[in-house]
Design a protein around this motif. Structure first.
Motif, mmCIF file in Angstrom:
data_model
loop_
_atom_site.group_PDB
_atom_site.id
_atom_site.type_symbol
_atom_site.label_atom_id
_atom_site.label_comp_id
_atom_site.label_asym_id
_atom_site.label_seq_id
_atom_site.Cartn_x
_atom_site.Cartn_y
_atom_site.Cartn_z
ATOM 1 N N VAL A 158 0.845 -1.198 0.000
ATOM 2 C CA VAL A 158 0.000 0.000 0.000
ATOM 3 C C VAL A 158 0.881 1.250 0.000
ATOM 4 N N ALA A 159 1.879 1.268 0.874
ATOM 5 C CA ALA A 159 2.761 2.430 0.986
ATOM 6 C C ALA A 159 3.526 2.675 -0.320
ATOM 7 N N ARG A 160 3.965 1.601 -0.978
ATOM 8 C CA ARG A 160 4.701 1.753 -2.247
ATOM 9 C C ARG A 160 3.827 2.372 -3.328
ATOM 10 N N VAL A 161 2.599 1.868 -3.423
ATOM 11 C CA VAL A 161 1.700 2.387 -4.455
ATOM 12 C C VAL A 161 1.351 3.849 -4.157
ATOM 13 N N LEU A 162 1.077 4.163 -2.898
ATOM 14 C CA LEU A 162 0.818 5.560 -2.520
ATOM 15 C C LEU A 162 2.004 6.446 -2.871
ATOM 16 N N GLY A 163 3.195 5.923 -2.687
ATOM 17 C CA GLY A 163 4.408 6.695 -2.929
ATOM 18 C C GLY A 163 4.610 7.088 -4.382
ATOM 19 N N ALA A 164 3.910 6.409 -5.295
ATOM 20 C CA ALA A 164 4.047 6.712 -6.721
ATOM 21 C C ALA A 164 3.022 7.748 -7.194
ATOM 22 N N TYR A 165 2.159 8.201 -6.282
ATOM 23 C CA TYR A 165 1.175 9.235 -6.624
ATOM 24 C C TYR A 165 1.891 10.529 -7.010
ATOM 25 N N ARG A 166 1.433 11.171 -8.086
ATOM 26 C CA ARG A 166 2.001 12.456 -8.495
ATOM 27 C C ARG A 166 0.953 13.570 -8.497
ATOM 28 N N ASP A 167 -0.204 13.298 -9.098
ATOM 29 C CA ASP A 167 -1.257 14.321 -9.156
ATOM 30 C C ASP A 167 -2.588 13.625 -9.465
ATOM 31 N N GLU A 168 -3.623 14.437 -9.699
ATOM 32 C CA GLU A 168 -4.961 13.858 -9.894
ATOM 33 C C GLU A 168 -5.099 13.070 -11.194
ATOM 34 N N GLY A 169 -4.085 13.127 -12.025
ATOM 35 C CA GLY A 169 -4.085 12.320 -13.253
ATOM 36 C C GLY A 169 -3.342 11.007 -13.086
ATOM 37 N N SER A 170 -2.865 10.709 -11.878
ATOM 38 C CA SER A 170 -2.078 9.484 -11.652
ATOM 39 C C SER A 170 -2.910 8.219 -11.812
ATOM 40 N N LEU A 171 -2.294 7.215 -12.423
ATOM 41 C CA LEU A 171 -2.813 5.839 -12.445
ATOM 42 C C LEU A 171 -1.641 4.972 -12.017
ATOM 43 N N VAL A 172 -1.786 4.283 -10.896
ATOM 44 C CA VAL A 172 -0.680 3.487 -10.361
ATOM 45 C C VAL A 172 -1.199 2.091 -10.036
ATOM 46 N N SER A 173 -0.410 1.094 -10.323
ATOM 47 C CA SER A 173 -0.803 -0.280 -10.001
ATOM 48 C C SER A 173 0.372 -1.032 -9.405
ATOM 49 N N ALA A 174 0.081 -1.808 -8.368
ATOM 50 C CA ALA A 174 1.079 -2.760 -7.888
ATOM 51 C C ALA A 174 1.323 -3.773 -8.994
ATOM 52 N N ALA A 191 -12.248 -2.051 -12.814
ATOM 53 C CA ALA A 191 -11.558 -1.035 -13.632
ATOM 54 C C ALA A 191 -10.736 -1.652 -14.758
ATOM 55 N N ARG A 192 -10.863 -2.949 -14.962
ATOM 56 C CA ARG A 192 -9.971 -3.645 -15.904
ATOM 57 C C ARG A 192 -9.986 -3.027 -17.297
ATOM 58 N N GLY A 193 -11.187 -2.793 -17.833
ATOM 59 C CA GLY A 193 -11.296 -2.242 -19.189
ATOM 60 C C GLY A 193 -10.672 -0.862 -19.288
ATOM 61 N N TYR A 194 -10.921 -0.034 -18.280
ATOM 62 C CA TYR A 194 -10.371 1.327 -18.288
ATOM 63 C C TYR A 194 -8.845 1.276 -18.236
ATOM 64 N N LEU A 195 -8.312 0.428 -17.385
ATOM 65 C CA LEU A 195 -6.859 0.340 -17.252
ATOM 66 C C LEU A 195 -6.227 -0.188 -18.541
ATOM 67 N N LYS A 196 -6.900 -1.125 -19.184
ATOM 68 C CA LYS A 196 -6.381 -1.661 -20.448
ATOM 69 C C LYS A 196 -6.303 -0.552 -21.509
ATOM 70 N N ALA A 197 -7.337 0.285 -21.516
ATOM 71 C CA ALA A 197 -7.389 1.374 -22.497
ATOM 72 C C ALA A 197 -6.380 2.485 -22.189
ATOM 73 N N HIS A 198 -5.911 2.550 -20.959
ATOM 74 C CA HIS A 198 -4.976 3.613 -20.555
ATOM 75 C C HIS A 198 -3.648 3.032 -20.081
ATOM 76 N N GLU A 199 -3.306 1.880 -20.668
ATOM 77 C CA GLU A 199 -2.125 1.139 -20.212
ATOM 78 C C GLU A 199 -0.851 1.983 -20.188
ATOM 79 N N GLU A 200 -0.697 2.826 -21.218
ATOM 80 C CA GLU A 200 0.545 3.594 -21.329
ATOM 81 C C GLU A 200 0.669 4.643 -20.221
ATOM 82 N N ALA A 201 -0.438 4.968 -19.551
ATOM 83 C CA ALA A 201 -0.411 5.992 -18.499
ATOM 84 C C ALA A 201 -0.169 5.400 -17.103
ATOM 85 N N ILE A 202 -0.160 4.064 -17.014
ATOM 86 C CA ILE A 202 -0.067 3.434 -15.686
ATOM 87 C C ILE A 202 1.384 3.338 -15.219
ATOM 88 N N THR A 203 1.615 3.757 -13.984
ATOM 89 C CA THR A 203 2.912 3.544 -13.338
ATOM 90 C C THR A 203 2.836 2.210 -12.604
#
Length: 199
Positions: free
Chosen positions: A118-134, A164-176
């Motif tokens: 949880v802490a690692r994923v939170l640590g990758a937050y940058r702004d309201e446009g962030s998408l982060v996945s373990a 959120a699977r479909g959304y994440l697939k469509a925005h794969e390049e934006a995911i950290t």
């Protein structure tokens, strides 16, 4: 932890009826002497989430009675039987107007994922446009973090068991992706055979 990280909400999806567990809701399974939902809330808090929202469904009244959920915001999903998508929608709706810049979503049936992930994923937050996945060996898993800008799009596609699977697939390049395989195990408690993971 910065003040911003303290303001990121935790969202625990804990509404399922445990169909493959003979109808035992996963939230009520016992782990380390307490209901699993209570353990999972503790993980979100220890990992650094600010407000914690919990989506309940199956036997919600019993979960409220048995689990110490403290100052969590409890949201009941009347349509929980439709699948995880409806719980994610209800959870995101409960955060509208809460003034949080992002939400970290976790599942009640993954007790092998602790506060370090949880802490690692939170640590990758940058702004309201962030998408982060373990990530586990490079593959996407939970928890996931959604910046507020993505909530409407995620809710629109959250149907059935999709989440959120479909959304994440469509925005794969934006995911950290944040590798967590060294600090967490992403197994699910889905069937009787999985119960050995509980302590």
């Amino acid at each position: 932890m910065t003040d911003t990280h303290d303001r990121i909400a935790g969202l625990l999806l804990a509404a399922g009826g445990g169909r493959r567990l003979g109808g035992r809701p996963k939230a009520l399974l016992t782990h380390r002497g307490r209901p699993l939902v209570e353990y999972a809330v503790g993980v979100l808090r220890a990992g650094g989430c600010g407000p914690v929202h919990v989506v309940l469904g199956a036997r919600a009244g019993e979960v409220r009675e048995r689990a110490e959920l403290g100052d969590c915001v409890i949201v009941e999903n009347p349509d929980w039987a439709e699948g995880m998508g409806s719980s994610l929608r209800v959870g995101l709706e409960s955060l509208a107007g809460a003034g949080v810049p992002a939400v970290l979503v976790s599942l009640v049936d993954q007790p092998g994922i602790g506060d370090a992930a949880v802490a690692r994923v939170l640590g990758a937050y940058r702004d309201e446009g962030s998408l982060v996945s373990a990530a586990y060996d490079g593959g996407r898993g939970h928890p996931v973090l959604f910046g507020a800008r993505h909530w409407a799009g995620i809710a629109a596609g959250a149907v059935g068991d999709q989440g959120a699977r479909g959304y994440l697939k469509a925005h794969e390049e934006a995911i950290t992706l944040v590798e967590c395989g060294d600090v967490a195990e992403p197994y699910d408690i889905d069937t009787e055979a999985d119960l050995h993971h509980l302590e």
